[in-house]
Design a protein around this motif. Structure first.
Motif, PDB file in Angstrom:
ATOM      1  N   SER A   1      -9.217  11.925   0.845  1.00  0.00           N
ATOM      2  CA  SER A   1      -9.647  10.910  -0.117  1.00  0.00           C
ATOM      3  C   SER A   1     -11.058  11.165  -0.629  1.00  0.00           C
ATOM      4  O   SER A   1     -11.446  10.631  -1.674  1.00  0.00           O
ATOM      5  CB  SER A   1      -9.579   9.518   0.525  1.00  0.00           C
ATOM      6  OG  SER A   1     -10.487   9.413   1.617  1.00  0.00           O
TER       7      SER A   1
ATOM      8  N   SER B   1      -7.554  -0.423   1.978  1.00  0.00           N
ATOM      9  CA  SER B   1      -6.897  -0.008   3.213  1.00  0.00           C
ATOM     10  C   SER B   1      -5.820  -1.000   3.626  1.00  0.00           C
ATOM     11  O   SER B   1      -5.780  -2.145   3.159  1.00  0.00           O
ATOM     12  CB  SER B   1      -7.925   0.143   4.335  1.00  0.00           C
ATOM     13  OG  SER B   1      -8.510  -1.121   4.631  1.00  0.00           O
ATOM     14  N   THR B   2      -4.950  -0.565   4.519  1.00  0.00           N
ATOM     15  CA  THR B   2      -3.842  -1.403   4.968  1.00  0.00           C
ATOM     16  C   THR B   2      -4.336  -2.694   5.607  1.00  0.00           C
ATOM     17  O   THR B   2      -3.758  -3.766   5.396  1.00  0.00           O
ATOM     18  CB  THR B   2      -2.969  -0.619   5.962  1.00  0.00           C
ATOM     19  OG1 THR B   2      -2.531   0.603   5.343  1.00  0.00           O
ATOM     20  CG2 THR B   2      -1.753  -1.436   6.390  1.00  0.00           C
TER      21      THR B   2
ATOM     22  N   PRO C   1       0.837  -1.210   0.000  1.00  0.00           N
ATOM     23  CA  PRO C   1       0.000   0.000   0.000  1.00  0.00           C
ATOM     24  C   PRO C   1       0.867   1.253   0.000  1.00  0.00           C
ATOM     25  O   PRO C   1       1.968   1.262   0.563  1.00  0.00           O
ATOM     26  CB  PRO C   1      -0.806  -0.132   1.298  1.00  0.00           C
ATOM     27  CG  PRO C   1       0.018  -1.024   2.167  1.00  0.00           C
ATOM     28  CD  PRO C   1       0.720  -1.963   1.260  1.00  0.00           C
TER      29      PRO C   1
ATOM     30  N   TYR D   1      -4.054  14.314  -3.353  1.00  0.00           N
ATOM     31  CA  TYR D   1      -4.918  14.175  -2.183  1.00  0.00           C
ATOM     32  C   TYR D   1      -4.529  15.239  -1.157  1.00  0.00           C
ATOM     33  O   TYR D   1      -3.362  15.352  -0.772  1.00  0.00           O
ATOM     34  CB  TYR D   1      -4.781  12.784  -1.569  1.00  0.00           C
ATOM     35  CG  TYR D   1      -5.258  11.666  -2.471  1.00  0.00           C
ATOM     36  CD1 TYR D   1      -6.586  11.262  -2.461  1.00  0.00           C
ATOM     37  CD2 TYR D   1      -4.371  11.024  -3.335  1.00  0.00           C
ATOM     38  CE1 TYR D   1      -7.029  10.233  -3.296  1.00  0.00           C
ATOM     39  CE2 TYR D   1      -4.810   9.998  -4.171  1.00  0.00           C
ATOM     40  CZ  TYR D   1      -6.135   9.611  -4.147  1.00  0.00           C
ATOM     41  OH  TYR D   1      -6.565   8.604  -4.974  1.00  0.00           O
TER      42      TYR D   1
ATOM     43  N   PHE E   1      -8.625   6.234   4.776  1.00  0.00           N
ATOM     44  CA  PHE E   1      -7.680   6.819   3.823  1.00  0.00           C
ATOM     45  C   PHE E   1      -7.395   8.304   4.063  1.00  0.00           C
ATOM     46  O   PHE E   1      -6.669   8.916   3.283  1.00  0.00           O
ATOM     47  CB  PHE E   1      -8.214   6.636   2.397  1.00  0.00           C
ATOM     48  CG  PHE E   1      -8.637   5.235   2.076  1.00  0.00           C
ATOM     49  CD1 PHE E   1      -7.700   4.220   2.003  1.00  0.00           C
ATOM     50  CD2 PHE E   1      -9.971   4.924   1.861  1.00  0.00           C
ATOM     51  CE1 PHE E   1      -8.084   2.916   1.712  1.00  0.00           C
ATOM     52  CE2 PHE E   1     -10.364   3.631   1.561  1.00  0.00           C
ATOM     53  CZ  PHE E   1      -9.424   2.626   1.496  1.00  0.00           C
TER      54      PHE E   1
ATOM     55  N   ASN F   1      -1.519   5.750   2.863  1.00  0.00           N
ATOM     56  CA  ASN F   1      -2.436   4.943   2.079  1.00  0.00           C
ATOM     57  C   ASN F   1      -3.666   5.756   1.694  1.00  0.00           C
ATOM     58  O   ASN F   1      -4.449   6.159   2.545  1.00  0.00           O
ATOM     59  CB  ASN F   1      -2.857   3.707   2.876  1.00  0.00           C
ATOM     60  CG  ASN F   1      -3.670   2.724   2.032  1.00  0.00           C
ATOM     61  OD1 ASN F   1      -3.940   2.977   0.865  1.00  0.00           O
ATOM     62  ND2 ASN F   1      -4.045   1.612   2.629  1.00  0.00           N
ATOM     63  N   THR F   2      -3.813   6.015   0.418  1.00  0.00           N
ATOM     64  CA  THR F   2      -4.987   6.751  -0.068  1.00  0.00           C
ATOM     65  C   THR F   2      -5.943   5.846  -0.819  1.00  0.00           C
ATOM     66  O   THR F   2      -6.869   6.317  -1.468  1.00  0.00           O
ATOM     67  CB  THR F   2      -4.533   7.898  -0.997  1.00  0.00           C
ATOM     68  OG1 THR F   2      -3.714   7.353  -2.041  1.00  0.00           O
ATOM     69  CG2 THR F   2      -3.754   8.946  -0.230  1.00  0.00           C
ATOM     70  N   GLY F   3      -5.726   4.533  -0.742  1.00  0.00           N
ATOM     71  CA  GLY F   3      -6.644   3.589  -1.352  1.00  0.00           C
ATOM     72  C   GLY F   3      -6.114   3.038  -2.651  1.00  0.00           C
ATOM     73  O   GLY F   3      -4.982   3.317  -3.052  1.00  0.00           O
TER      74      GLY F   3
END
Length: 755
Positions: free
Chosen positions: A446, A143-144, A134, A501, A442, A138-140
């Motif tokens: 996001s 998700s982690t 990721p 983002y 995120f 993590n912005t998608g």
């Protein structure tokens, strides 16, 4: 020695029977014909509206803006990457979403088959491949912990403009996931389509209920209380049906019918109330019902006509913005103002003719019409005594009113215009739940990604690699950006795209700053030395462009509306300082109402009590709408009060006594009218639409401020201080301006000749 006056004009010769007087008498005498025509019009318009009326939507574009041009570039070079995006958010607190990969694949496939869908992107890695690590942060789209993800669906049209039945197909597509225990929410404009159908019936019922109570307490007669409500409702329904027919030919925003209802009912009750009050006083003075209705139409009806024209002029000023979306909001409100004026001049006299002298037969207390000035030598009434206090200490009353308005206006200096995001919606809305899931997994940015577009179609193929390297370096470490993804080329190689983002939510001012920074500084530097064009597009970028346009044109709209209203007041009352006073005081009262809106919504002073989650910016077009509407409505009371002051001044030549006389005979009706208008507007704060809440509270606060601080403190004080100078007008200007008589004289106002 006091100067004596001689009178010429209307008092020297009988007044001609004007068109309004003849219309009022004809409608009162032929009430059956008029009522049948109105009922037929109401029924016919309703039938036509249901058969041919259009729908309301928020589908509008901003031609010439960089966000629209960037979207056009994407559509030309990467159709599946262009269009309008929305998210289908998935969440399972108990298991990773990779365990339902088959259901996700089925859902994505079914979504791609829906009409108007350009593409649907799965958040999961392809079957058999190793999931990539990721991104950090993590912005998608996954998700982690793999328990939250979003499917990006791109539409060829704005999803919020589609028919509500479109959601049936979306629900069918996501059903496999829901059957597997996965929570599915719709974000963005797809979530807006899934919002409950707005209904204003509760707000309207509350407003009508309060209006009945106010009218019964104020005037004591049941019929006199019900009549303005019934006629206002009929006129508003006719106006809304007309608006529905207009919506078949042009796109009107979804808030248009609510706005038209608010304004139509408010002014409809006010206008009918002013005519009914004057009519009842005419009956008390011994006139027969037909003559009384005609005289009411010729006097108060003329003031209604001028007031309605002023409101329409103010609303028409919204077209100066150059944005059709805003101009049509003004048109929507103007439609019901027109029907309210038409009803006041025809339907109200007809109902008065039908009722005749029975208007006060059913009563809850001793009926009263206008407050009659006390006879000479008798104890003056309360409002007359109040006006005498103002005469003795005008500077104190003026200072008190100005200080109060200044305190209320203080929050305006901190106003933050923007767009109200899904995070402010009730948690019962799917778009709000999607917003919360996205923010939690995120980050808030996001929910409003920015699409960076670099058009390198004019750059030679040998230079494109160097341009990409230079641009990628420029997009590294940008302030207020959580992350900007690497640039990727479209299939034809002519366009580079990336996604930025923000560190904050879409409606946060840091996101606005990021958008402007990318547009004005970062991207131009990124392509410096190359023949390339740059854009920042997407829903959030379009909202920022809209905000910039509105902010830049608001001063022009204010200048146009104030200038036109100033000319109307000047033409009616032939007093230069009176017109200046009216414009200045109305601007001050509007600033105070802005301050109330900022304190409640932006600062959160009472927002949660109104169902608003957290502090929100002021929707960019709300101040513009409020200014046009409030300025027009405040002129209603200005014209009704000034017309009585002017009438007494022309008759007596005593400026101070004229103020006291006007306050004494109009205070009750203006107070009741203001309370009704406040109750109608305030009832809309229970709406689920936050923009409607803002407009409802702002309009209610402005009318309350205008009817109390302005009418009771500032206007009497200023008129007392100005004295005779209030009615001075330069000769050349007097000759140029048309003569508009606020109280219905068919001839120009008579002059007072000093000896």
């Amino acid at each position: 020695m006091p100067s004596s006056q001689t009178r010429t004009g209307p008092e020297a010769a009988p007044r001609r029977r004007g068109a309004l007087r003849l219309t009022g008498e004809w409608c009162a005498r032929h009430f059956v014909t008029v009522l049948v025509l109105w009922v037929a019009a109401l029924a016919g318009l309703q039938v036509l509206q249901h058969a041919y009326g259009g729908d309301y939507s928020d589908d509008f574009s901003l031609p010439g803006t960089q966000s629209q041009e960037g979207l056009d570039v994407l559509k030309a070079h990467a159709p599946q990457a262009g269009g309008y995006s929305a998210q289908v958010v998935l969440h399972d607190p108990d298991k990773p979403l990779t365990s339902v990969s088959d259901q996700v694949a089925t859902t994505v496939s079914d979504l791609q088959k829906l009409p108007d869908v350009l593409s649907a992107q799965s958040p999961l890695p392809s079957s058999g491949s190793t999931p990539p690590p990721p991104p950090d942060p993590n912005t998608g789209p996954l998700s982690t912990d793999q328990k939250t993800a979003y499917i990006t669906v791109r539409f060829s049209v704005q999803p919020s403009t589609l028919d509500a039945s479109y959601l049936d197909g979306v629900d069918d597509a996501v059903q496999p996931l829901r059957s597997a225990g996965v929570t599915v929410e719709y974000g963005g404009s797809l979530g807006e389509l899934a919002r409950p159908e707005p209904s204003d019936r509760t707000s309207e019922a509350i407003g009508f209920g309060v209006a009945i109570v106010v009218l019964l307490i104020g005037f004591g007669s049941l019929l006199a209380a019900v009549l303005p409500l019934v006629t206002a409702l009929v006129c508003a329904l006719c106006g809304l049906a007309l608006l529905g027919l207009f919506a078949a030919a042009a796109t009107f925003a979804t808030v248009s019918p609510t706005l038209a209802t608010m304004i139509g009912i408010g002014v409809g009750i006010d206008y009918a109330l002013f005519l009914v009050t004057r009519h009842r006083q005419n009956l008390v003075d011994g006139q027969d019902p037909v003559t009384a209705a005609g005289n009411a139409a010729a006097t108060s009806g003329h003031a209604v006509l001028l007031s309605g024209c002023t409101v329409i002029i103010a609303l028409s000023g919204l077209w100066v913005s150059g944005i059709g979306f805003i101009g049509k909001l003004g048109l929507a409100a103007a439609v019901t103002v027109v029907t309210a004026v038409a009803g006041a001049l025809t339907l109200v006299p007809a109902v008065l003719g039908l009722i005749g002298r029975r208007i006060d037969r059913v009563r809850v207390r001793k009926p009263v019409a206008e407050t009659v000035p006390a006879p000479e030598g008798a104890e003056p009434g309360g409002w007359h005594r109040y006006a005498q206090r103002v005469e003795r200490r005008p500077w104190w009353f003026l200072a008190g009113g100005v200080v109060l308005l200044a305190v209320l206006s203080f929050p305006v200096f901190f106003i933050q215009l923007g767009h109200i995001g899904d995070g402010a919606d009730p948690k019962s809305f799917t778009d709000r739940r999607a917003y919360d899931l996205m923010s939690s997994a995120f980050g808030p940015g996001s929910n409003g990604p920015l699409t960076v577009v670099i058009d390198q179609s004019k750059v030679s193929s040998g230079d494109r690699s160097a341009l990409a390297d230079q641009a990628q370096k420029a997009l590294t470490g940008v302030s207020d950006a959580e992350v900007i993804t690497p640039l990727t080329a479209t299939s034809d190689g002519d366009v580079l795209t990336a996604t930025a983002y923000s560190v904050a939510a879409p409606q946060d001012e840091r996101t606005t700053s990021l958008t402007n920074r990318l547009t004005d500084d970062v991207l131009p530097q990124a392509v410096s030395g190359y023949d390339a064009s740059t854009y920042v597009t997407g829903t959030t970028a379009a909202q920022v462009d809209f905000l910039d346009i509105v902010s830049s044109r608001l001063p022009l709209i204010i200048a146009v509306v104030v200038g036109l209203a100033f000319l109307v007041i000047l033409a009616v009352f032939r007093g230069l300082l009176v017109a200046v006073k009216a414009a200045v005081l109305n601007v001050l009262s509007i600033a105070a109402s802005y301050g109330v809106v900022v304190a409640v919504f932006q600062w959160g002073w009472g927002g949660p009590a109104l169902g608003v989650s957290g502090d929100v910016p002021i929707e960019s077009y709300v101040p513009m709408m409020m200014f046009a509407i409030v300025f027009g409505l405040s002129m209603d009371y200005e014209i009704f009060l000034l017309s009585r002051i002017h009438e007494a001044w022309v008759r007596t030549g005593d400026p101070r006594a004229s103020v006291a006389h006007a306050l004494e005979i109009t205070a009750r009706v203006i107070t009741c009218a203001a309370l009704i208008m406040v109750s109608v507007f305030a009832a809309f704060v229970i709406s689920d639409n936050i923009v409607v809440k803002m407009l409802g509270l702002g309009l209610a606060a402005s009318v309350l401020i205008d009817a109390t601080v302005v009418r009771l403190l500032l206007v009497p004080a200023v008129m007392t201080l100005l004295g005779r100078a209030a009615w001075w007008i330069p000769g050349p200007l007097d000759r140029i301006l048309p003569h508009l008589d606020a109280e219905g004289s068919a001839e120009p106002p008579a002059r007072t000749v000093q000896k």
